[in-house]
Each structure stands twice: as C-alpha cells, then as structure tokens.
Design a protein around this motif. Structure first.
Motif, mmCIF file in Angstrom:
data_model
loop_
_atom_site.group_PDB
_atom_site.id
_atom_site.type_symbol
_atom_site.label_atom_id
_atom_site.label_comp_id
_atom_site.label_asym_id
_atom_site.label_seq_id
_atom_site.Cartn_x
_atom_site.Cartn_y
_atom_site.Cartn_z
ATOM 1 N N GLN A 1 4.829 5.553 -5.225
ATOM 2 C CA GLN A 1 4.789 5.504 -7.056
ATOM 3 C C GLN A 1 3.991 6.603 -7.460
ATOM 4 O O GLN A 1 4.746 7.169 -8.805
ATOM 5 N N HIS A 2 2.684 7.048 -6.609
ATOM 6 C CA HIS A 2 1.943 7.615 -7.674
ATOM 7 C C HIS A 2 2.371 8.775 -7.093
ATOM 8 O O HIS A 2 2.387 9.609 -8.393
ATOM 9 N N LEU A 3 3.316 9.125 -6.237
ATOM 10 C CA LEU A 3 3.648 10.775 -5.926
ATOM 11 C C LEU A 3 4.886 10.522 -6.583
ATOM 12 O O LEU A 3 5.259 11.845 -7.708
ATOM 13 N N ASN A 4 5.359 9.962 -7.036
ATOM 14 C CA ASN A 4 6.868 9.964 -7.911
ATOM 15 C C ASN A 4 6.177 10.249 -9.321
ATOM 16 O O ASN A 4 6.792 10.755 -9.750
ATOM 17 N N MET B 1 0.901 -1.455 0.042
ATOM 18 C CA MET B 1 0.205 -0.050 -0.079
ATOM 19 C C MET B 1 1.028 1.615 0.058
ATOM 20 O O MET B 1 0.320 2.297 -0.729
ATOM 21 N N HIS B 2 1.839 1.169 0.995
ATOM 22 C CA HIS B 2 2.976 2.613 0.809
ATOM 23 C C HIS B 2 3.400 3.137 -0.732
ATOM 24 O O HIS B 2 3.682 3.253 -0.877
ATOM 25 N N ARG B 3 3.823 1.516 -0.592
ATOM 26 C CA ARG B 3 4.661 0.916 -2.093
ATOM 27 C C ARG B 3 3.743 1.780 -3.230
ATOM 28 O O ARG B 3 4.589 3.129 -3.833
ATOM 29 N N LEU C 1 10.452 12.450 -5.931
ATOM 30 C CA LEU C 1 9.723 12.768 -4.667
ATOM 31 C C LEU C 1 10.865 13.345 -4.007
ATOM 32 O O LEU C 1 10.671 14.383 -2.741
ATOM 33 N N THR C 2 12.529 12.705 -4.114
ATOM 34 C CA THR C 2 13.128 12.974 -3.421
ATOM 35 C C THR C 2 13.850 13.724 -3.361
ATOM 36 O O THR C 2 14.447 15.380 -2.174
#
Length: 441
Positions: free
Chosen positions: A7-10, A1-3, A38-39
């Motif tokens: 990925q969506h935010l990236n 779920m967190h991954r 994101l980074t």
C-alpha cells in the motif's frame, strides 16, 4: 506487513502513475480490471527492458554487416603478412645453409689439425721411450762403475795390509818399492777414471731427467690443445646434427629406421680416417681421446646418412618464386583437401621437392595435368593443375629439377599449384615437411 508495504509503494508511485481501471463490457454485465500504480510501474519497466534489448541486438547486427565489408581487406593483409613470413623463413634457411657450410669447413680444418696432433703425439711418445731406455743404460753403467770403484778400493786396502805385514803371516820376500808405486799409480788411475765416468753418468742422468720433464710438460700442453680441438669438433658436429634430428622428429618419421635403411644401401668400408692408436707390439691402446675421436666419426657418419636420407625425402618447396597460400591442408567445405594450394602467375616454374622417380605424368580427373613422383622411405608427392609437364614416366629426378609450369587445368578456379605429400599411401600436411626443412636447407 507485506500488505502495508504494498500500500505504501502504491501511494508513492501513485503520485506519478494514478490508478487506472480497464472496463470490460458484455451483453449482460460490465466488469473492470484495476491497474494499481505498482502494477503499471512493473509493466512500464518490462516494456523499457524489451525495447532496450531490441536496440542492442539491432546495433550488433548492424556492426556485423558493416564489418563484413572489410573482410576482403583483412584477408589481403593476412596474406601479405604470411608472404612476408615466408620471405623471412627463406632468408633464415639461406643463413642456416651458410652456417652449415662454414661448420663443415671448420670441421675439415680441425680434422687436419687432429691428424697433425696425432702424428706429433706419436713422435713424442717414441722420444719419451728412447729417453727412458737411455736413462736405464746410464743407471746400469753407473752401478757397474761404482762396483768397479769398490773393488779397486778393496784391492788397495789388501795391498796396503800386505805391505804393512797386517795379513797375519810373515812375508817371505820383500816387495820392491817400485812395484808398490806402480800398483798405487794403476789403482789411482782406475779410481780417477771411475770417478770421472761416475760424474759424467750423473750429469747425463740429470740432463735426461730435465729433458723428460720438458717432454712431460710438452705432452701436457699437447693434451690440453688436443682436448680443445676435440671440444670444438664435438660442438661443431652437434650443431650440424641438431637441426637434422629436429627436422626428422617434426615430420613424424622414425629417424633410426631411415638411417639404418640408408646405411644398408651405403655399406662400403675403408678410407684413411681410422683413429686407432697402436702400440709397438701391435696391440690396440685404449685412450679417452680414441673414444672421443670415434664418437666424432660416428656423429659425422650419422650426419652424412641424414643428408643422404634428406635428399631422398620431399623436404623442399616446389615453388621458389613469390606465391600465395590460398588453401591449407585439411577439411574444406565439408570435404578433405589433401594438399595445399600455392597460387601464382601461369607459367611459374615448378620444382621437385626431393630425389625420386616419376610414376605418373599426364591428365588426371580433378587434378588436370598432374605429376606424381615416388621418393624413398614410402613417401610420394603430387603436383596438380599444371599448364605444362616437362618430364616423362620412369625418369629419375633430383631435388630442384624443374618438372613443370603452374597453370589452371582440371577443377581449378585460377592458376595455382595443388601440392600433396603422401607417407605410406596416406596424405599428410606438406607444410610440415617444408617448415621442418626451412632451418636445414
């Protein structure tokens, strides 16, 4: 779920910040560091926050530098406001002095009225006693007259019975009609005289009762007026003593111990003001007015003792011209400043703040030309940096005497007076004494 969320935010951030790779090459291998979108966003946000914080800190420092330039103006405004406040306190002190003088004059006038009222009361009391004595005499005379009238009536009845032969015996000789008529005339005259004396006594008794009622009304009016005078006097002495009580509490001294010391030094007795009511037998008569009068005299005695004590304490300002308070009492630059500095032009007159004896007048290290005066009740004052000393050791001075001139001798950066007050050998804040006395003197 967190991954999936990462990925969506990236993916979303990658539209503006595409993925970057940082290559690290060595002699034997080549590696790279992947910078995801994101980074990169987190790094940019941190850089922006650090930059904004640097801008805010620089602005604060710059504003402090700019405001530091106006500190002298702020000090000047504060000093001007303080001088204005000192002027107001001086005017208020003069007003309180005028009020005290007016209260003293009102008290003197009221005391004269009390003396007159006491004389009137004594006269009224004597008149009332005389009337009571007269009423007793009239009543005894009236009783005696009525007894004589009853005796005369009994004698008339006896004579009439004898004439009519009703006494149970037979008259041996007849009584002459002329003797009976003469007897009846004497009895009638006695009865008429007794009735007239009775009527006169009754009229005198009625007049005496009316006069007594008038005197009682006059006595009540005098008592009411006397109560008003006492209330005015009590209020006047309370108003006069109140500021003195407040003054001694403000300077932290034991007022009762000071007054007892003054009373021992001024223990003389006597005088015309002895509010004691004496009866005709010489015994003292108790009354509420006597207690009130004695209470007023006790308060006046306390007021006089307060004024004697205040004259011997340093409760006045040593500089009466315009001055600036350049340094207060307390710690200054890590050392204890045991007095206050009052700056003014060289030669400004310096006055003693209370009655006392000069115990030092000369040069003292740090103080320059200095004067030390010993007052009563364990207090003393020092006056430093003087340009001129006008008194000598052993000389007695009174409050308001000029003792020297303001200067800049000793360890001083400019003309001013260094003024100290000591109680039992310990320095105290002189402004406490000056402010405490501002509403009294």
């Amino acid at each position: 779920m967190h991954r999936r969320v990462a990925q969506h935010l990236n993916t979303v951030v990658g539209r503006w910040l595409p993925e970057q790779r940082l290559f690290l090459k060595s002699d034997s291998a080549t590696r790279f560091v992947r910078l995801r979108p994101l980074t990169q966003a987190v790094m940019l946000t941190g850089t922006a926050l650090i930059f904004g914080w640097s801008v805010v800190v620089s602005s604060i420092l710059l504003s402090d530098v700019i405001s530091a330039g106006s500190s002298e103006e702020q000090v000047a405004r504060a000093q001007a406001a303080f001088e204005g406040r000192l002027d107001e306190l001086s005017h208020e002190r003069d007003a309180r002095a005028d009020e005290a003088a007016a209260a003293q004059s009102r008290f003197s006038l009221a005391l004269q009225q009390v003396s007159l009222m006491q004389s009137a009361l004594l006269t009224s009391e004597e008149r009332r006693r005389e009337l009571e004595t007269g009423i007793d005499v009239i009543q005894s005379t009236l009783r005696r007259t009525m007894q004589e009238r009853d005796a005369a009536s009994a004698e008339v009845a006896l004579r009439t019975a004898e004439l009519n032969g009703q006494n149970g015996t037979t008259a041996k000789a007849e009584v002459a009609p002329e003797d009976v008529a003469a007897t009846l005339d004497i009895v009638a005259a006695a009865l008429s005289s007794a009735a007239a004396e009775r009527d006169r006594a009754a009229a005198e008794a009625e007049a005496a009762l009316q006069k007594l009622a008038e005197m009682q009304l006059e006595q009540r009016l005098l008592d009411q007026r006397n109560d008003e005078i006492f209330a005015t006097l009590e209020n006047a002495v309370s108003v006069s003593v109140g500021p003195l009580d407040k003054m001694f509490r403000a300077v932290g001294m034991d007022a009762d111990a000071i007054l007892e010391t003054v009373r021992l030094g001024y223990s003389g007795t006597g005088g015309p003001l002895l509010p004691v009511a004496m009866s005709a037998s010489g015994a003292t008569e108790y009354s509420a007015d006597l207690d009130r009068a004695n209470g007023i005299l006790d308060t006046l005695d306390r007021l006089n003792l307060y004024r004697i004590a205040a004259a011997s304490l340093p409760l006045d300002t040593p500089v009466r011209a315009a001055y600036r308070l350049t340094s207060p009492f307390g710690r200054r630059w890590g050392t204890m400043h045991e007095g206050i500095d009052m700056a003014g032009p060289t030669g400004t007159p310096i006055y003693t703040s209370g009655d006392g004896v000069v115990v030092f007048a000369g040069w003292q290290a740090g103080y320059g030309n200095m004067i030390e005066i010993r007052h009563q009740f364990g207090t003393s004052t020092r006056y430093g940096h003087l340009s001129k000393i006008r008194i000598t050791v052993g000389q007695k001075v009174s409050r308001g005497d000029r003792i020297g001139d303001m200067g800049s001798t000793g360890r001083s950066s400019g003309p001013h007076l260094h003024y100290e007050v000591h109680v039992s050998g310990k320095p105290v804040n002189p402004m406490t004494f000056i402010k405490a006395a501002s509403n009294v003197f």
